[in-house]
Structures are given as structure tokens and as C-alpha cells.
Design a protein around this motif. Structure first.
Motif, PDB file in Angstrom:
ATOM      1  N   ASP A 156       0.812  -1.228   0.000  1.00 51.71           N
ATOM      2  CA  ASP A 156       0.000   0.000   0.000  1.00 51.71           C
ATOM      3  C   ASP A 156       0.844   1.277   0.000  1.00 51.71           C
ATOM      4  N   ASP A 157       2.144   1.132  -0.176  1.00 46.59           N
ATOM      5  CA  ASP A 157       3.076   2.267  -0.299  1.00 46.59           C
ATOM      6  C   ASP A 157       3.001   3.274   0.856  1.00 46.59           C
ATOM      7  N   ASP A 158       2.820   2.770   2.088  1.00 46.96           N
ATOM      8  CA  ASP A 158       2.796   3.687   3.242  1.00 46.96           C
ATOM      9  C   ASP A 158       4.113   3.671   4.015  1.00 46.96           C
ATOM     10  N   GLU A 159       5.121   2.981   3.464  1.00 47.42           N
ATOM     11  CA  GLU A 159       6.445   2.855   4.086  1.00 47.42           C
ATOM     12  C   GLU A 159       6.378   2.208   5.467  1.00 47.42           C
ATOM     13  N   LEU A 160       5.415   1.309   5.608  1.00 48.22           N
ATOM     14  CA  LEU A 160       5.265   0.467   6.790  1.00 48.22           C
ATOM     15  C   LEU A 160       4.832  -0.911   6.307  1.00 48.22           C
ATOM     16  N   LEU A 161       5.321  -1.957   6.974  1.00 42.02           N
ATOM     17  CA  LEU A 161       4.846  -3.292   6.652  1.00 42.02           C
ATOM     18  C   LEU A 161       3.832  -3.706   7.707  1.00 42.02           C
ATOM     19  N   SER A 162       2.597  -3.915   7.281  1.00 40.20           N
ATOM     20  CA  SER A 162       1.571  -4.442   8.178  1.00 40.20           C
ATOM     21  C   SER A 162       1.829  -5.936   8.333  1.00 40.20           C
ATOM     22  N   PHE A 163       1.110  -6.551   9.266  1.00 42.43           N
ATOM     23  CA  PHE A 163       1.256  -7.992   9.419  1.00 42.43           C
ATOM     24  C   PHE A 163       0.888  -8.701   8.117  1.00 42.43           C
ATOM     25  N   ALA A 164      -0.181  -8.274   7.462  1.00 39.41           N
ATOM     26  CA  ALA A 164      -0.617  -8.927   6.216  1.00 39.41           C
ATOM     27  C   ALA A 164       0.468  -8.838   5.137  1.00 39.41           C
ATOM     28  N   GLU A 165       1.117  -7.679   5.030  1.00 45.42           N
ATOM     29  CA  GLU A 165       2.192  -7.523   4.041  1.00 45.42           C
ATOM     30  C   GLU A 165       3.392  -8.397   4.405  1.00 45.42           C
ATOM     31  N   PHE A 166       3.722  -8.437   5.679  1.00 49.88           N
ATOM     32  CA  PHE A 166       4.825  -9.274   6.155  1.00 49.88           C
ATOM     33  C   PHE A 166       4.523 -10.741   5.863  1.00 49.88           C
ATOM     34  N   GLU A 167       3.321 -11.157   6.182  1.00 47.89           N
ATOM     35  CA  GLU A 167       2.903 -12.543   5.963  1.00 47.89           C
ATOM     36  C   GLU A 167       2.970 -12.895   4.475  1.00 47.89           C
ATOM     37  N   HIS A 168       2.558 -11.972   3.628  1.00 48.42           N
ATOM     38  CA  HIS A 168       2.598 -12.185   2.175  1.00 48.42           C
ATOM     39  C   HIS A 168       4.035 -12.405   1.691  1.00 48.42           C
ATOM     40  N   VAL A 169       4.943 -11.577   2.170  1.00 40.74           N
ATOM     41  CA  VAL A 169       6.342 -11.684   1.752  1.00 40.74           C
ATOM     42  C   VAL A 169       6.968 -12.978   2.280  1.00 40.74           C
ATOM     43  N   ILE A 170       6.654 -13.343   3.527  1.00 39.49           N
ATOM     44  CA  ILE A 170       7.200 -14.566   4.115  1.00 39.49           C
ATOM     45  C   ILE A 170       6.686 -15.797   3.376  1.00 39.49           C
ATOM     46  N   SER A 171       5.456 -15.729   2.870  1.00 39.69           N
ATOM     47  CA  SER A 171       4.902 -16.878   2.148  1.00 39.69           C
ATOM     48  C   SER A 171       5.731 -17.203   0.904  1.00 39.69           C
ATOM     49  N   LYS A 172       6.514 -16.238   0.428  1.00 39.33           N
ATOM     50  CA  LYS A 172       7.379 -16.453  -0.734  1.00 39.33           C
ATOM     51  C   LYS A 172       8.756 -16.991  -0.334  1.00 39.33           C
ATOM     52  N   ALA A 173       8.977 -17.156   0.972  1.00 40.35           N
ATOM     53  CA  ALA A 173      10.296 -17.578   1.465  1.00 40.35           C
ATOM     54  C   ALA A 173      10.196 -18.975   2.069  1.00 40.35           C
ATOM     55  N   PRO A 174      10.398 -20.014   1.262  1.00 41.53           N
ATOM     56  CA  PRO A 174      10.237 -21.383   1.762  1.00 41.53           C
ATOM     57  C   PRO A 174      11.218 -21.745   2.877  1.00 41.53           C
ATOM     58  N   ASP A 175      12.369 -21.088   2.953  1.00 37.98           N
ATOM     59  CA  ASP A 175      13.355 -21.398   3.994  1.00 37.98           C
ATOM     60  C   ASP A 175      13.017 -20.775   5.337  1.00 37.98           C
ATOM     61  N   PHE A 176      11.986 -19.943   5.386  1.00 39.55           N
ATOM     62  CA  PHE A 176      11.645 -19.251   6.627  1.00 39.55           C
ATOM     63  C   PHE A 176      11.431 -20.228   7.786  1.00 39.55           C
ATOM     64  N   ILE A 177      10.660 -21.268   7.575  1.00 39.38           N
ATOM     65  CA  ILE A 177      10.350 -22.228   8.632  1.00 39.38           C
ATOM     66  C   ILE A 177      11.627 -22.848   9.193  1.00 39.38           C
ATOM     67  N   ASN A 178      12.569 -23.150   8.326  1.00 39.68           N
ATOM     68  CA  ASN A 178      13.819 -23.781   8.777  1.00 39.68           C
ATOM     69  C   ASN A 178      14.650 -22.862   9.659  1.00 39.68           C
ATOM     70  N   SER A 179      14.514 -21.561   9.474  1.00 38.04           N
ATOM     71  CA  SER A 179      15.312 -20.643  10.278  1.00 38.04           C
ATOM     72  C   SER A 179      14.622 -20.259  11.583  1.00 38.04           C
ATOM     73  N   PHE A 180      13.401 -20.695  11.767  1.00 44.08           N
ATOM     74  CA  PHE A 180      12.622 -20.288  12.928  1.00 44.08           C
ATOM     75  C   PHE A 180      12.297 -21.502  13.772  1.00 44.08           C
ATOM     76  N   ARG A 181      13.369 -22.151  14.282  1.00 43.42           N
ATOM     77  CA  ARG A 181      13.147 -23.358  15.101  1.00 43.42           C
ATOM     78  C   ARG A 181      14.282 -23.538  16.100  1.00 43.42           C
ATOM     79  N   ILE A 182      13.942 -24.252  17.142  1.00 43.42           N
ATOM     80  CA  ILE A 182      14.905 -24.699  18.151  1.00 43.42           C
ATOM     81  C   ILE A 182      14.680 -26.192  18.292  1.00 43.42           C
ATOM     82  N   ARG A 183      15.734 -26.946  18.204  1.00 44.34           N
ATOM     83  CA  ARG A 183      15.635 -28.405  18.384  1.00 44.34           C
ATOM     84  C   ARG A 183      15.375 -28.709  19.848  1.00 44.34           C
ATOM     85  N   LEU A 184      14.405 -29.583  20.100  1.00 46.15           N
ATOM     86  CA  LEU A 184      14.102 -29.952  21.491  1.00 46.15           C
ATOM     87  C   LEU A 184      14.986 -31.030  22.006  1.00 46.15           C
TER      88      LEU A 184
END
Length: 184
Positions: A156-184
Motif C-alpha cells: 500500500d506504499d505507506d512505508e510500513l509493513l503491516s502484518f498482512a504484508e509481512f505474511e505475504h512476503v514470508i509466504s514467498k520464502a520457503p526457507d523461513f520455517i527452517n530458520s525459525f526453530r529450536i531443536r528440542l
């Protein structure tokens, strides 16, 4: 410690299992990890609150440039100090079983340094500074990178990323899940 099994009633374990993405065995393992961060304090009171410096002894956090933000986001008091339940929530979200949408929500909160429910240029600068560590970018390179991120993600060109915009961009990053974990 006496076995970690005796630390909780069966009802408490059932409740924790219902409220997290973890099995009872994993919950007991998380408790053991919490215990090892400050054995004397936890031995006296399993519901004790550990300081952020104790929590950051966790090997996976020790090397994470976002360790302080992670602790603050998962801390019920917001100061980075954690009860076992705070710690359990953190470990649950970082587990392999947590769904991607939950991970994305917490990643957004971690990157929202000023906690205004948007990721601004200032938040992006903090993220980039944390990621680059000692290899700081010049002001010009920093601004170019922030501009590029906004060009790609700020729908929306407001120079802010809303959660929806962030979520949209992350959906294009398949490696995101792999970087967001801690082994139990």
C-alpha cells in the motif's frame, strides 16, 4: 531435581499439551532445559521467573542476534524474564510442530522493535544491523536495502509493513520455517 516427571501432575501435563504444540515427553524435556538454566532457583520453585541473562544461556539463543527481542516477546512481563510457562510457549513456537502461521506471527512481533504493530524503516534498520553484526552497512547501502524491501513488500506504499504484508512476503520464502526453530 528428582525426576522431571514428578515436577508436574498428570493434569498439568495434559493442560500444557493442550496449550502447546508439544507432546508430554517434549514438555518434560523443555522443563529439564529450563531447570538447567538456573537449577537452584527452579529447584526451590518450579514457577520461578528466570532473568533474561539466565534464559540467554540457552545455546540456541546465545548465538541468535535477536535473543533479546525473542526473550522480550515471549516474556509475559515484557522485560525478557520468563516463567516456565513463558519458556514453554517459546519452545513450542520454535518447535517443528508449530504451524507456519504461528511462526510468522511471532517473527513479526520479534522484528517489530518499537511494538507499534508495523515494521517501519527503523525496525528494518534494527533487523539489518542485527543480521550484519560487525559488518555494518553504510548509510547509503542501508537505505537502498530498506527501499528495496519496501518496494517488494509494501503493497500500500505507506512505508510500513503491516502484518498482512509481512505474511505475504514470508509466504514467498520457503526457507523461513527452517530458520525459525529450536531443536528440542
Amino acid at each position: 531435581m528428582g525426576g522431571s516427571q514428578s515436577a508436574f501432575t498428570e493434569q498439568e501435563l495434559d493442560d500444557y499439551q493442550t496449550l502447546t504444540y508439544l507432546t508430554k515427553k517434549e514438555i518434560l524435556h523443555v522443563y529439564k532445559r529450563f531447570f538447567t538454566l538456573a537449577p537452584q532457583a527452579v529447584n526451590q520453585d518450579k514457577n520461578t521467573k528466570l532473568g533474561i541473562s539466565d534464559i540467554q544461556k540457552l545455546p540456541e539463543l546465545k548465538v541468535n542476534p535477536f535473543r533479546e527481542r525473542i526473550c522480550k516477546v515471549f516474556s509475559s512481563s515484557g522485560d525478557g524474564d520468563m516463567t516456565f510457562e513463558d519458556f514453554l510457549d517459546m519452545m513450542s513456537v520454535f518447535s517443528d510442530q508449530a504451524p507456519k502461521n504461528v511462526k510468522v506471527e511471532y517473527a513479526f512481533r520479534i522484528y517489530d522493535f518499537d511494538e507499534d504493530d508495523y515494521i517501519s524503516a527503523g525496525d528494518l534498520k534494527e533487523v539489518i544491523d542485527k543480521l550484519t553484526g560487525d559488518q555494518k552497512l553504510s548509510e547509503e547501502d542501508m537505505q537502498q536495502l530498506i527501499d528495496n524491501i519496501f518496494m517488494e513488500a509494501d503493497l500500500d506504499d505507506d512505508e510500513l509493513l503491516s502484518f498482512a504484508e509481512f505474511e505475504h512476503v514470508i509466504s514467498k520464502a520457503p526457507d523461513f520455517i527452517n530458520s525459525f526453530r529450536i531443536r528440542l
